[in-house]
Design a protein around this motif. Structure first.
Motif, PDB file in Angstrom:
ATOM      1  N   PRO A 193      -5.119   2.218  -2.568  1.00  0.00           N
ATOM      2  CA  PRO A 193      -4.605   3.587  -2.497  1.00  0.00           C
ATOM      3  C   PRO A 193      -3.358   3.710  -1.623  1.00  0.00           C
ATOM      4  O   PRO A 193      -2.497   4.541  -1.895  1.00  0.00           O
ATOM      5  CB  PRO A 193      -5.790   4.377  -1.909  1.00  0.00           C
ATOM      6  N   CYS A 194      -3.247   2.878  -0.592  1.00  0.00           N
ATOM      7  CA  CYS A 194      -2.074   2.960   0.282  1.00  0.00           C
ATOM      8  C   CYS A 194      -0.810   2.514  -0.458  1.00  0.00           C
ATOM      9  O   CYS A 194       0.261   3.125  -0.323  1.00  0.00           O
ATOM     10  CB  CYS A 194      -2.286   2.099   1.535  1.00  0.00           C
ATOM     11  N   ALA A 195      -0.930   1.456  -1.269  1.00  0.00           N
ATOM     12  CA  ALA A 195       0.224   0.996  -2.046  1.00  0.00           C
ATOM     13  C   ALA A 195       0.643   2.058  -3.054  1.00  0.00           C
ATOM     14  O   ALA A 195       1.837   2.276  -3.282  1.00  0.00           O
ATOM     15  CB  ALA A 195      -0.114  -0.313  -2.755  1.00  0.00           C
ATOM     16  N   LEU A 196      -0.331   2.725  -3.672  1.00  0.00           N
ATOM     17  CA  LEU A 196       0.010   3.793  -4.608  1.00  0.00           C
ATOM     18  C   LEU A 196       0.743   4.919  -3.891  1.00  0.00           C
ATOM     19  O   LEU A 196       1.721   5.456  -4.417  1.00  0.00           O
ATOM     20  CB  LEU A 196      -1.266   4.335  -5.264  1.00  0.00           C
ATOM     21  N   ALA A 197       0.287   5.278  -2.707  1.00  0.00           N
ATOM     22  CA  ALA A 197       0.944   6.355  -1.965  1.00  0.00           C
ATOM     23  C   ALA A 197       2.408   6.020  -1.685  1.00  0.00           C
ATOM     24  O   ALA A 197       3.292   6.866  -1.838  1.00  0.00           O
ATOM     25  CB  ALA A 197       0.189   6.616  -0.661  1.00  0.00           C
ATOM     26  N   ARG A 198       2.671   4.775  -1.268  1.00  0.00           N
ATOM     27  CA  ARG A 198       4.057   4.373  -1.007  1.00  0.00           C
ATOM     28  C   ARG A 198       4.889   4.391  -2.287  1.00  0.00           C
ATOM     29  O   ARG A 198       6.059   4.793  -2.284  1.00  0.00           O
ATOM     30  CB  ARG A 198       4.071   2.987  -0.366  1.00  0.00           C
ATOM     31  N   GLU A 199       4.274   3.990  -3.388  1.00  0.00           N
ATOM     32  CA  GLU A 199       4.981   3.992  -4.679  1.00  0.00           C
ATOM     33  C   GLU A 199       5.350   5.420  -5.082  1.00  0.00           C
ATOM     34  O   GLU A 199       6.472   5.687  -5.522  1.00  0.00           O
ATOM     35  CB  GLU A 199       4.084   3.359  -5.729  1.00  0.00           C
ATOM     36  N   LEU A 200       4.413   6.365  -4.944  1.00  0.00           N
ATOM     37  CA  LEU A 200       4.680   7.743  -5.311  1.00  0.00           C
ATOM     38  C   LEU A 200       5.734   8.363  -4.412  1.00  0.00           C
ATOM     39  O   LEU A 200       6.597   9.118  -4.873  1.00  0.00           O
ATOM     40  CB  LEU A 200       3.386   8.557  -5.254  1.00  0.00           C
ATOM     41  N   GLU A 201       5.679   8.057  -3.141  1.00  0.00           N
ATOM     42  CA  GLU A 201       6.657   8.610  -2.208  1.00  0.00           C
ATOM     43  C   GLU A 201       8.058   8.078  -2.520  1.00  0.00           C
ATOM     44  O   GLU A 201       9.047   8.806  -2.423  1.00  0.00           O
ATOM     45  CB  GLU A 201       6.266   8.262  -0.762  1.00  0.00           C
ATOM     46  N   ALA A 202       8.148   6.798  -2.911  1.00  0.00           N
ATOM     47  CA  ALA A 202       9.448   6.197  -3.197  1.00  0.00           C
ATOM     48  C   ALA A 202      10.025   6.650  -4.536  1.00  0.00           C
ATOM     49  O   ALA A 202      11.214   6.460  -4.796  1.00  0.00           O
ATOM     50  CB  ALA A 202       9.337   4.672  -3.188  1.00  0.00           C
ATOM     51  N   SER A 203       9.202   7.264  -5.405  1.00  0.00           N
ATOM     52  CA  SER A 203       9.678   7.644  -6.733  1.00  0.00           C
ATOM     53  C   SER A 203      10.637   8.815  -6.701  1.00  0.00           C
ATOM     54  O   SER A 203      11.324   9.083  -7.679  1.00  0.00           O
ATOM     55  CB  SER A 203       8.479   7.995  -7.624  1.00  0.00           C
ATOM     56  N   GLY A 204      10.674   9.564  -5.590  1.00  0.00           N
ATOM     57  CA  GLY A 204      11.596  10.688  -5.478  1.00  0.00           C
ATOM     58  C   GLY A 204      11.036  11.987  -6.019  1.00  0.00           C
ATOM     59  O   GLY A 204      11.679  13.030  -5.913  1.00  0.00           O
TER      60      GLY A 204
END
Length: 633
Positions: free
Chosen positions: A152-163
């Motif tokens: 879940p932490c990796a997903l959170a970083r991915e979503l945050e980086a998507s803009g």
């Protein structure tokens, strides 16, 4: 080599621009919110003696009832349809204004039994909300940590980086401090909050805060009327284009962007030159920002051509096989937003299939990593929540399961490229035919009695038969149920409350559950009896003859004569369905007592279905049984 200068005359498009004044918008955009609800089996755990699933249902209903009726809400549930399936994630309610009451109803239909794929559930929520650029919020309610090997932490970083303007709040319902730390990162990485909720009050507070609608901004103060000035004709707007795009044909409009940029140098281009050579020629000239490659044979000219342009040129565009063009994406020069045409894709499959059958499909298309085929009701345009879907994963031969519900559907190829909205590339009609179902059972059954149900059906994984009050449409919390894999005939227990019920065959299809066939059932009063002496001696063994529902979960008990509530038995014995009597020791205290026949149904309801008074008398000696007749000599 042949030298080709820029062509002097290209077809031109002319645009006119105007400007108008307007007030700035001050009302805040209300976030679209998706509730992600834990439907895993651990929700049967209890807090203060109450199952967490019951607390969650009540709290969600209460919080939603007090919300702004125009709030845009949706609902995703995971782990509520199948045991042990990490792909069990369902969009139960699409995000829509005024959906609060519908969400409360759908939460009540959840059947808590599966695993906890919370990471993929949040990813699915983000995908559903991503169709617009408006702010989006996900509220995850979970009583457990990830159990499907996702981060879940990796997903959170991915979503945050998507803009994307995306925020996740996490409500840990009954989690320990260590467990909460493993999911709190979903909130922390996306600018949300983590709430620890250990009871109904804390859960109510968490949902109230996360689902609250932002207060509107204060209305703007009126500004003085501006001076009346005739607006000047404004050039543009212009839009960026691709760095390299096959089949793209540029058309100069003949208008200038007014940059004053110098012209690129004329070039000599080989008669058999390639698009890559033209792209490199532009890269080698500092004044070149956009280029066009024309293939051999185009415009009836045998040689290939390359045209270079500066930042002052303005272009419209179209698509023509063999042409190639590219731009400097940081230098907008197109008169309209660039959109690539749909790639070609085809599907070859039967036009009809039985419900729940597997369909072989031959696929031709771009086969991007995220592309898939799906089945939706005829004419649907959405690209989420299909009745059935299968990821292509680069394959050109795949299988997809037909829905359980008969009807008219569309089989579709859906292109799914990271960072872009999904697009339907090909559609083929599909007729899903019905299956054969039957239920055979008594029309009337006494309460608490065993009932055998003969059935016919597909016996798909997850199919079950239940007994539920007449007219009910939910597919959970029935009075009795069992999977069809447990037998045919299937053994159930009639509910203890009397009344009108229905027996249903519930199909578990790729789109969820539905009742394929029903038949009425009337539950009549229970029938049972107890036979025992009226007077007995203290501390002696008593044998009680019984008739009634012969189930090992039922029992005979002895209680004080004045007792009417359940519990408090002084002696008891469970029934042996193969016997017709039970025995237990009587108390040594003389007095009036009562024998009771206790029945229990499949939902744990208990009832007293027969009673008999009995008196314990000091010194009582039961009469001797009559002597056996003498044998003939």
């Amino acid at each position: 080599m042949v030298h080709y200068p820029l062509r002097a005359a290209w077809p031109a498009l002319f645009l006119m621009a105007s400007a108008q004044a307007g007030l700035a918008q001050t009302t805040p955009i209300t976030p679209r919110t998706m509730i992600v609800m834990d439907g895993s089996g651990s929700m049967w755990g209890q807090i203060d003696g109450i199952p967490k699933l019951e607390i969650a249902r009540d709290v969600v209903a209460d919080v939603l009832a007090g919300m702004d009726p125009d709030a845009t809400l949706g609902l995703i549930a995971y782990g509520h349809r199948r045991r042990g399936d990490c792909s069990d994630i369902e969009v139960m309610v699409e995000p829509a204004a005024g959906s609060a009451s519908q969400i409360a109803e759908r939460v009540n239909t959840m059947r808590f039994q599966g695993r906890t794929p919370l990471t993929d559930a949040v990813r699915r929520a983000a995908e559903v909300l991503r169709h617009s650029e408006d702010p989006a919020t996900v509220v995850l309610v979970t009583d457990g940590i990830e159990t499907c090997e996702a981060d879940p932490c990796a997903l959170a970083r991915e979503l945050e980086a998507s803009g994307v303007d995306f925020t996740a709040h996490v409500v840990g319902f009954g989690l320990s401090e260590e467990e909460g730390a493993q999911v709190a990162c979903l909130a922390e990485e996306t600018g949300g909050r983590y709430f620890q909720a250990d009871d109904a009050e804390a859960l109510t507070e968490a949902l109230t805060q996360t689902l609250a609608t932002p207060e509107p901004a204060p209305a703007p103060q009126p500004e003085p009327d501006p001076l009346t000035v005739e607006p000047a004709a404004a050039p543009g707007p212009w839009y960026p284009g691709p760095a390299f795009q096959r089949d793209l044909q540029l058309s100069p409009t003949g208008r200038s962007r007014g940059t004053g940029a110098a012209q690129p140098a004329e070039i000599s281009f080989p008669a058999d030159g390639t698009a890559e050579m033209c792209q490199q020629a532009c890269a080698d000239d500092a004044q070149c920002t956009i280029w066009q490659y024309e293939p051999q044979g185009s415009y009836f000219i045998e040689e290939a051509r390359c045209h270079l342009f500066n930042a002052d040129a303005e272009f419209d565009y179209g698509f023509e096989t063999g042409f190639v063009a590219g731009t400097n994406p940081e230098e907008p020069q197109l008169t309209r937003p660039f959109e690539t045409p749909l790639p070609e894709a085809t599907l070859t499959a039967p036009v009809s299939a039985p419900a729940l059958s597997w369909i072989d499909v031959a696929v031709n298309g771009p086969l991007n990593e995220g592309d898939y085929i799906d089945i939706v009701e005829r004419g649907a345009t959405r690209t989420h929540q299909p009745q059935s879907f299968t990821m292509l994963a680069g394959a050109t031969q795949v299988r997809i399961q037909a829905p359980a519900t008969p009807g008219a559907y569309d089989l579709r190829y859906v292109e799914a490229v990271e960072g872009q909205d999904p697009r339907v590339l090909s559609v083929q009609p599909l007729e899903v035919g019905d299956l054969t179902y039957s239920l055979s059972a008594p029309d009337v059954i006494s309460a608490g009695s065993p009932i055998a149900i003969d059935w016919t059906g597909p016996q798909a994984e997850g199919d079950y038969i239940d007994i539920i009050e007449a007219g009910a449409t939910r597919t959970h919390a029935a009075a009795a149920d069992a999977y069809v894999t447990e037998g045919n005939p299937l053994a159930l227990i009639a509910p203890l409350p009397e009344g009108d019920y229905e027996i249903r065959y519930i199909v578990e299809g790729p789109e969820g559950r539905y009742a394929a066939i029903t038949r009425p059932l009337q539950v009549s009063p229970p029938v049972a009896s107890l036979t025992a002496p009226e007077r007995v001696g203290p501390a002696t063994e008593l044998t009680v003859q019984w008739t009634g529902p012969a189930l090992s979960r039922n029992w005979i008990e002895l209680v004080p004569a004045a007792q009417t509530e359940m519990g408090g038995e002084l002696a008891y014995a469970y029934l042996d369905p193969a016997q017709t009597s039970v025995s237990f020791m009587l108390p040594d205290q003389p007095g009036d007592y009562r024998l009771r026949f206790i029945a229990e149904d499949m939902r744990g309801n208990r009832g007293i279905i027969a009673t008999r008074p009995i008196t314990v008398v000091p010194g009582f000696v039961p009469p001797a049984p009559p002597a056996a007749p003498a044998a003939d000599k």
